[in-house]
Motif scaffolding. Sequence first.
Motif, PDB file in Angstrom:
ATOM      1  N   GLU A  94       0.819  -1.214   0.000  1.00  0.00           N
ATOM      2  CA  GLU A  94       0.000   0.000   0.000  1.00  0.00           C
ATOM      3  C   GLU A  94       0.854   1.265   0.000  1.00  0.00           C
ATOM      4  N   ILE A  95       1.912   1.309   0.807  1.00  0.00           N
ATOM      5  CA  ILE A  95       2.734   2.521   0.842  1.00  0.00           C
ATOM      6  C   ILE A  95       3.520   2.668  -0.457  1.00  0.00           C
ATOM      7  N   GLN A  96       3.994   1.550  -0.998  1.00  0.00           N
ATOM      8  CA  GLN A  96       4.737   1.627  -2.255  1.00  0.00           C
ATOM      9  C   GLN A  96       3.830   2.016  -3.414  1.00  0.00           C
ATOM     10  N   ASN A  97       2.638   1.463  -3.449  1.00  0.00           N
ATOM     11  CA  ASN A  97       1.698   1.817  -4.508  1.00  0.00           C
ATOM     12  C   ASN A  97       1.284   3.280  -4.407  1.00  0.00           C
ATOM     13  N   LEU A  98       1.059   3.759  -3.182  1.00  0.00           N
ATOM     14  CA  LEU A  98       0.721   5.166  -2.980  1.00  0.00           C
ATOM     15  C   LEU A  98       1.856   6.057  -3.472  1.00  0.00           C
ATOM     16  N   TYR A  99       3.069   5.663  -3.186  1.00  0.00           N
ATOM     17  CA  TYR A  99       4.231   6.427  -3.647  1.00  0.00           C
ATOM     18  C   TYR A  99       4.271   6.489  -5.166  1.00  0.00           C
ATOM     19  N   PHE A 100       4.163   5.340  -5.835  1.00  0.00           N
ATOM     20  CA  PHE A 100       4.246   5.343  -7.298  1.00  0.00           C
ATOM     21  C   PHE A 100       3.072   6.089  -7.936  1.00  0.00           C
ATOM     22  N   GLU A 101       1.888   5.989  -7.354  1.00  0.00           N
ATOM     23  CA  GLU A 101       0.753   6.753  -7.866  1.00  0.00           C
ATOM     24  C   GLU A 101       1.019   8.250  -7.770  1.00  0.00           C
ATOM     25  N   THR A 102       1.661   8.667  -6.666  1.00  0.00           N
ATOM     26  CA  THR A 102       1.978  10.084  -6.478  1.00  0.00           C
ATOM     27  C   THR A 102       3.064  10.520  -7.442  1.00  0.00           C
ATOM     28  N   VAL A 103       4.075   9.681  -7.652  1.00  0.00           N
ATOM     29  CA  VAL A 103       5.114   9.988  -8.634  1.00  0.00           C
ATOM     30  C   VAL A 103       4.490  10.215 -10.009  1.00  0.00           C
ATOM     31  N   LEU A 104       3.604   9.317 -10.411  1.00  0.00           N
ATOM     32  CA  LEU A 104       2.975   9.441 -11.721  1.00  0.00           C
ATOM     33  C   LEU A 104       2.192  10.746 -11.826  1.00  0.00           C
ATOM     34  N   LYS A 105       1.451  11.070 -10.789  1.00  0.00           N
ATOM     35  CA  LYS A 105       0.689  12.322 -10.801  1.00  0.00           C
ATOM     36  C   LYS A 105       1.623  13.523 -10.908  1.00  0.00           C
ATOM     37  N   ASN A 106       2.741  13.460 -10.203  1.00  0.00           N
ATOM     38  CA  ASN A 106       3.683  14.578 -10.244  1.00  0.00           C
ATOM     39  C   ASN A 106       4.314  14.757 -11.615  1.00  0.00           C
ATOM     40  N   ILE A 107       4.735  13.671 -12.240  1.00  0.00           N
ATOM     41  CA  ILE A 107       5.393  13.841 -13.541  1.00  0.00           C
ATOM     42  C   ILE A 107       4.389  14.191 -14.637  1.00  0.00           C
ATOM     43  N   GLU A 108       3.128  13.822 -14.431  1.00  0.00           N
ATOM     44  CA  GLU A 108       2.088  14.279 -15.360  1.00  0.00           C
ATOM     45  C   GLU A 108       1.817  15.770 -15.176  1.00  0.00           C
ATOM     46  N   THR A 109       2.015  16.264 -13.950  1.00  0.00           N
ATOM     47  CA  THR A 109       1.712  17.651 -13.602  1.00  0.00           C
ATOM     48  C   THR A 109       2.837  18.603 -13.955  1.00  0.00           C
ATOM     49  N   TYR A 110       4.069  18.221 -13.629  1.00  0.00           N
ATOM     50  CA  TYR A 110       5.221  19.103 -13.783  1.00  0.00           C
ATOM     51  C   TYR A 110       5.854  18.996 -15.170  1.00  0.00           C
ATOM     52  N   ASP A 111       6.361  20.119 -15.639  1.00  0.00           N
ATOM     53  CA  ASP A 111       7.078  20.135 -16.905  1.00  0.00           C
ATOM     54  C   ASP A 111       8.511  20.642 -16.756  1.00  0.00           C
ATOM     55  N   LYS A 112       8.765  21.480 -15.773  1.00  0.00           N
ATOM     56  CA  LYS A 112      10.045  22.188 -15.705  1.00  0.00           C
ATOM     57  C   LYS A 112      11.035  21.480 -14.782  1.00  0.00           C
ATOM     58  N   PHE A 113      11.489  20.331 -15.266  1.00  0.00           N
ATOM     59  CA  PHE A 113      12.562  19.592 -14.609  1.00  0.00           C
ATOM     60  C   PHE A 113      13.269  18.776 -15.671  1.00  0.00           C
ATOM     61  N   ASN A 114      14.428  18.228 -15.315  1.00  0.00           N
ATOM     62  CA  ASN A 114      15.222  17.456 -16.275  1.00  0.00           C
ATOM     63  C   ASN A 114      15.193  15.960 -16.014  1.00  0.00           C
ATOM     64  N   VAL A 115      15.402  15.567 -14.762  1.00  0.00           N
ATOM     65  CA  VAL A 115      15.359  14.143 -14.417  1.00  0.00           C
ATOM     66  C   VAL A 115      14.555  13.961 -13.150  1.00  0.00           C
ATOM     67  N   PHE A 116      14.016  12.754 -12.989  1.00  0.00           N
ATOM     68  CA  PHE A 116      13.321  12.428 -11.744  1.00  0.00           C
ATOM     69  C   PHE A 116      14.308  11.735 -10.807  1.00  0.00           C
ATOM     70  N   GLY A 117      14.312  12.189  -9.566  1.00  0.00           N
ATOM     71  CA  GLY A 117      15.320  11.746  -8.609  1.00  0.00           C
ATOM     72  C   GLY A 117      14.983  10.459  -7.887  1.00  0.00           C
ATOM     73  N   HIS A 118      16.004   9.671  -7.668  1.00  0.00           N
ATOM     74  CA  HIS A 118      15.970   8.424  -6.878  1.00  0.00           C
ATOM     75  C   HIS A 118      14.616   7.692  -6.922  1.00  0.00           C
ATOM     76  N   LEU A 119      14.144   7.450  -8.132  1.00  0.00           N
ATOM     77  CA  LEU A 119      12.897   6.698  -8.301  1.00  0.00           C
ATOM     78  C   LEU A 119      13.009   5.347  -7.595  1.00  0.00           C
ATOM     79  N   ASP A 120      12.019   4.971  -6.856  1.00  0.00           N
ATOM     80  CA  ASP A 120      11.858   3.722  -6.082  1.00  0.00           C
ATOM     81  C   ASP A 120      12.586   3.712  -4.742  1.00  0.00           C
ATOM     82  N   TYR A 121      13.032   4.892  -4.279  1.00  0.00           N
ATOM     83  CA  TYR A 121      13.722   4.940  -2.984  1.00  0.00           C
ATOM     84  C   TYR A 121      12.761   4.792  -1.803  1.00  0.00           C
TER      85      TYR A 121
END
Length: 269
Positions: free
Chosen positions: A130-157
């Motif tokens: 549940e915590i991992q799924n919540l994290y990945f769902e939030t990551v997806l929402k963030n990268i769908e929302t944001y445009d002004k960045f270059n890389v996503f940091g420490h994915l899956d930490y």
Amino acid sequence: MYKVDYHIHTEFSGDSKENIESMIERAIELGLAEIAITDHLEYDLLYIDWDKWTLNLDIYKAKILSLKKKYKDKIVIRFGIEIGVQPQTKDYLEAIVDKYDFDFVIASNHSIDKIDLASGILHEGRTRYEIQNLYFETVLKNIETYDKFNVFGHLDYVTRYGGSKFDEMDLEEHRDIIIKILETLISKGKGLEINTSGYRYGENRVYPRVEILKKYFELGGKIITIGSDAHVKEDVFKDLDRAYEILNELGINYITTFDKMKPILKKIN
């Protein structure tokens, strides 16, 4: 070998006391060609000391630009930042990125619903899945929302926090959403970093794990940076030899650097 470290924190970050010049001098001592200073900026969180995380960007920028000139004959220094993204902070953070003309921006998901993952509060009453799924769902929402960045940091930490009950991950459980995250990054021209801090935090791996990196390249991803996530000078370039080894094993002979947020591919050898 073209040696870089694209994730370094200094005294300007709330969780570091290391003098910025000591970080630069350590990088020069190690023979690095290029570094990015990427101090933290967090916004709209609960249960934290705001004075620690409200980065004074005017002073920060002036300092880095002055050090760029001072050390220009010894090392390339990029003016970077690591922004802690949440869906509701898009306008605020993107306005800052526009204003300060960064070379490099890491977007990282440190918090969910204004609560820091490291606090353990989010883990209460949740299973590992549940915590991992919540994290990945939030990551997806963030990268769908944001445009002004270059890389996503420490994915899956996310496995770093919560103790032994939460420190493993079944990739098959999260396969579909991870692929969606990677596809979204690629479609928006964004990249991943290989972050070696997992070795220092007792997980004996990079973030994200090699299987995710492999899938990113298989799906057509091109942008990859490497960083130690150092907060003290002794950790500059720490374990980045492993990042180069991983890229070699994946058949990748380049890394990505940035100037004014424009990607530059550099051959490793």
